[in-house]
Design an enzyme around this catalytic site. Structure first.
Site, PDB file in Angstrom:
ATOM      1  N   LYS A 224       2.788   6.097  11.017  1.00 27.48           N
ATOM      2  CA  LYS A 224       3.421   4.644  10.938  1.00 27.48           C
ATOM      3  C   LYS A 224       3.244   3.995   9.087  1.00 27.48           C
ATOM      4  CE  LYS A 224       0.528   1.038  10.519  1.00 27.48           C
ATOM      5  NZ  LYS A 224      -0.025   0.639  10.085  1.00 27.48           N
TER       6      LYS A 224
ATOM      7  N   ARG B 177      -6.693  -9.312   0.641  1.00 24.36           N
ATOM      8  CA  ARG B 177      -5.511  -8.538   0.083  1.00 24.36           C
ATOM      9  C   ARG B 177      -4.062  -9.448  -0.197  1.00 24.36           C
ATOM     10  NH1 ARG B 177      -4.370  -4.921   5.455  1.00 24.36           N
ATOM     11  NH2 ARG B 177      -4.024  -3.672   3.779  1.00 24.36           N
TER      12      ARG B 177
ATOM     13  N   ARG C 275      -0.513  -1.201  17.054  1.00 21.09           N
ATOM     14  CA  ARG C 275       0.286  -1.198  15.987  1.00 21.09           C
ATOM     15  C   ARG C 275       0.599   0.059  15.105  1.00 21.09           C
ATOM     16  NH1 ARG C 275      -1.825  -5.082  11.886  1.00 21.09           N
ATOM     17  NH2 ARG C 275      -0.611  -3.873  10.426  1.00 21.09           N
TER      18      ARG C 275
HETATM   19  C1  UD1 Z   1      -1.576   0.471   2.493  1.00 19.65           C
HETATM   20  C2  UD1 Z   1      -2.650   0.991   3.868  1.00 19.65           C
HETATM   21  C3  UD1 Z   1      -3.204   0.482   4.666  1.00 19.65           C
HETATM   22  C4  UD1 Z   1      -4.709   1.381   4.006  1.00 19.65           C
HETATM   23  C5  UD1 Z   1      -4.541   1.096   2.625  1.00 19.65           C
HETATM   24  C6  UD1 Z   1      -5.399   1.243   1.640  1.00 19.65           C
HETATM   25  C7  UD1 Z   1      -0.312   0.952   4.290  1.00 19.65           C
HETATM   26  C8  UD1 Z   1       1.361  -0.070   5.704  1.00 19.65           C
HETATM   27  N1  UD1 Z   1      -1.375   0.496   4.532  1.00 19.65           N
HETATM   28  O1  UD1 Z   1      -2.557  -0.832   2.544  1.00 19.65           O
HETATM   29  O2  UD1 Z   1      -3.764   1.403   5.746  1.00 19.65           O
HETATM   30  O3  UD1 Z   1      -5.668   1.451   4.172  1.00 19.65           O
HETATM   31  O4  UD1 Z   1      -3.353   1.042   1.935  1.00 19.65           O
HETATM   32  O5  UD1 Z   1      -5.228   2.608   1.774  1.00 19.65           O
HETATM   33  O6  UD1 Z   1       0.770   1.444   3.859  1.00 19.65           O
HETATM   34  N2  UD1 Z   1      -4.627  -5.632  -4.096  1.00 19.65           N
HETATM   35  C9  UD1 Z   1      -4.899  -6.675  -4.421  1.00 19.65           C
HETATM   36  N3  UD1 Z   1      -3.335  -7.085  -5.197  1.00 19.65           N
HETATM   37  C10 UD1 Z   1      -2.488  -6.852  -5.211  1.00 19.65           C
HETATM   38  C11 UD1 Z   1      -2.582  -5.438  -3.879  1.00 19.65           C
HETATM   39  C12 UD1 Z   1      -4.079  -5.164  -3.586  1.00 19.65           C
HETATM   40  O7  UD1 Z   1      -5.781  -7.059  -5.322  1.00 19.65           O
HETATM   41  O8  UD1 Z   1      -1.331  -7.186  -5.698  1.00 19.65           O
HETATM   42  C13 UD1 Z   1      -6.299  -5.311  -3.294  1.00 19.65           C
HETATM   43  C14 UD1 Z   1      -5.875  -4.924  -1.751  1.00 19.65           C
HETATM   44  O9  UD1 Z   1      -6.486  -6.598  -1.681  1.00 19.65           O
HETATM   45  C15 UD1 Z   1      -6.958  -3.983  -1.400  1.00 19.65           C
HETATM   46  C16 UD1 Z   1      -6.823  -3.371  -3.062  1.00 19.65           C
HETATM   47  O10 UD1 Z   1      -6.129  -3.545  -3.763  1.00 19.65           O
HETATM   48  O11 UD1 Z   1      -8.567  -4.490  -1.820  1.00 19.65           O
HETATM   49  C17 UD1 Z   1      -6.030  -2.080  -2.404  1.00 19.65           C
HETATM   50  O12 UD1 Z   1      -5.179  -2.308  -1.198  1.00 19.65           O
HETATM   51  P1  UD1 Z   1      -3.552  -1.924  -1.419  1.00 19.65           P
HETATM   52  O13 UD1 Z   1      -4.043   0.329  -1.843  1.00 19.65           O
HETATM   53  O14 UD1 Z   1      -2.365  -2.786  -2.114  1.00 19.65           O
HETATM   54  O15 UD1 Z   1      -3.307  -1.481   0.392  1.00 19.65           O
HETATM   55  P2  UD1 Z   1      -1.977  -1.932   0.662  1.00 19.65           P
HETATM   56  O16 UD1 Z   1      -0.714  -1.316   0.033  1.00 19.65           O
HETATM   57  O17 UD1 Z   1      -2.090  -2.886   1.577  1.00 19.65           O
END
Ligand code: UD1
Length: 431
Positions: free
Chosen positions: A22, A125, A402
């Site tokens: 996914k 997030r 989902r």
């Molecule tokens: C992706 C995956 C999710 C997985 C996660 C971590 C998808 C659709 N989702 O989520 O299933 O659990 O990776 O492996 O691929 N953060 C910030 N600012 C930002 C972006 C992120 O503070 O701009 C923080 C988030 O709140 C979180 C951490 O960084 O605490 C990691 O998030 P991130 O790696 O970005 O996860 P996703 O891409 O949302």
């Protein structure tokens, strides 16, 4: 609302084919906006999230056709022209990753208006890293009333980007924007997840020049346009890991097929430590759980290749029946222990303090009504139900839909007693 009923106690025996990921499929779908030619994605999972993103892409002028070809389920996405670069709140709030259309829209048309996302309720997030990366690439970003307005009328420009911490979404977003930027982009402290490698390789098949994906430093030489391609979505390591844990929980012997074992190595190590027997072939993994209780195992979630946060809830469910105490630390998301009280309803003994959960193994779980709170937490409740005595009913299954294709079908084929109760039955929720 649909529910899932599980009569616990049956061991699992058989094969489970793993679907396409996914988390890769939805990024590849967004990347198809970068070309005016058709992109054909095979090994496509059919999920609520892919359908939802499809609806959003159609608003931008993307034609989508789905079929079952010789290579399994496929989706062809074709956006000859971007007819609108507006992503409304109603659609984006339902799935956080749909925010990632911003980069491709901006790279292709020079402007976009995209709602800030909602998504799973697992912490704040934010998307600050995404926006900083786009700004570094020369985009002008404004925010009003919950919308991001991005502009780059003369196109994006290659840049040096250093992520302050690892973010999967921000790495993918910056990558999709950088492929059509003028000049070279170097992305430091990038995420290394297999879905990023899948995206980068697909972009290269479309004519992009990306190197270093899967390492901390990704280098992108911008090109002026991309072409269409055929691409097979990488296997879903989270789905694979979930069924591996399910087999360990229920007992028996399950062979996962269409999987790349190396992508779930961290999980398989933990299952072996707990006492499961693991064997693998090139594209298969067999999990066998003998008689007797599993050993308790501590774990800490981490970025890839560490233990995936998306498998934390499932492994915690497994540890509820281990012979002793295990400590599970969550380091990626705050507030990702919402499954704990629900596991408690099945009789688990877990206490949480900050980002750490102590799971004291009990001798048995007992079936109960429980409520899915997010995608991966829902899977852990099904896993709990497989070993609980009596009937477990998981409410709010839309979370599961989902991210898991035909979950009840795949488990039933291995002997589990799992049924979907269709939505018109009254939903008894405690809120
Ligand atoms: C992706 C995956 C999710 C997985 C996660 C971590 C998808 C659709 N989702 O989520 O299933 O659990 O990776 O492996 O691929 N953060 C910030 N600012 C930002 C972006 C992120 O503070 O701009 C923080 C988030 O709140 C979180 C951490 O960084 O605490 C990691 O998030 P991130 O790696 O970005 O996860 P996703 O891409 O949302």
């Amino acid at each position: 609302m649909d529910r899932i009923a599980i009569e616990g106690g049956n061991p699992l025996f058989g094969d489970i084919p793993v679907s396409g990921a996914k988390n890769s499929a939805i990024k590849l779908m967004a990347a198809s906006l970068l070309t005016s030619e058709p992109v054909r994605l095979t090994n496509m999972p059919r999920l609520a999230d892919t359908r939802l993103l499809g609806r959003l892409l159609q608003r931008f002028g993307c034609g989508i056709s789905e079929s079952d070809g010789a290579q399994g389920q496929q989706t062809i996405l074709h956006t000859p022209e971007i007819t609108s670069a507006f992503a409304p709140y109603d659609l984006v709030r339902q799935m956080r990753a749909s925010f990632n259309v911003l980069g491709p829209l901006l790279a292709r048309t020079g402007h976009a208006k995209v709602s800030l996302p909602g998504g799973c309720t697992i912490g704040a997030r934010p998307v600050d890293l995404h926006l900083k990366a786009l700004e570094a690439l020369g985009a002008h970003i404004d925010m009003h009333e919950g919308y991001v307005f991005a502009q780059a009328p003369r196109g994006l420009k290659g840049a040096e980007i250093t992520f302050p911490f690892v973010s999967v979404g921000a790495t993918e977003h910056a990558l999709m924007a950088a492929v059509l930027a003028r000049g070279t982009t170097v992305m430091h402290n990038s995420a290394c997840e297999p879905e990023i490698v899948d995206l980068a390789e697909c972009l290269n098949a479309m004519g992009a020049r990306v190197s270093g994906a899967g390492t901390k430093t990704i280098v992108v030489e911008g090109v002026t346009s991309l072409r269409g391609t055929d691409w097979a979505v990488v296997c879903d390591r989270i789905e694979a890991g979930t069924y591996a844990v399910a087999a360990a929980m229920a007992g028996g012997e399950v062979r996962l097929t269409k999987v790349r074992p190396e992508l779930i190595a961290a999980l398989l190590d933990k299952l072996a430590e707990a006492g499961c027997e693991i064997t693998h072939g090139e594209n298969t993994v067999t999990i066998r759980r003998g008689e007797g209780r599993l050993r308790p195992v501590d774990l800490t979630t981490d970025v890839y290749p560490g233990f995936a946060t998306d498998l934390q809830a499932q492994f915690m469910a497994l540890m509820t029946l281990a012979d002793g105490e295990s400590v599970i630390r969550e380091t990626i998301f705050e507030n990702r222990f919402m499954h704990v009280p629900e596991l408690g309803r099945l009789g688990a003994d877990i206490s949480v303090s900050g980002g750490e959960a102590r799971v004291r193994g009990v001798e048995r779980l007992r079936g109960a009504q429980v409520m899915a709170t997010d995608l991966r937490a829902s899977a852990c409740l099904v896993i709990g139900g497989l070993a609980a005595e009596g009937e477990t009913i998981v409410n709010r299954v839309y979370h599961l839909d989902r991210g898991f294709e035909n979950l009840e079908g795949k488990l039933s084929a291995c002997g589990a007693n799992v049924r979907r109760l269709k939505g018109d039955a009254p939903v008894e929720e405690e809120e």
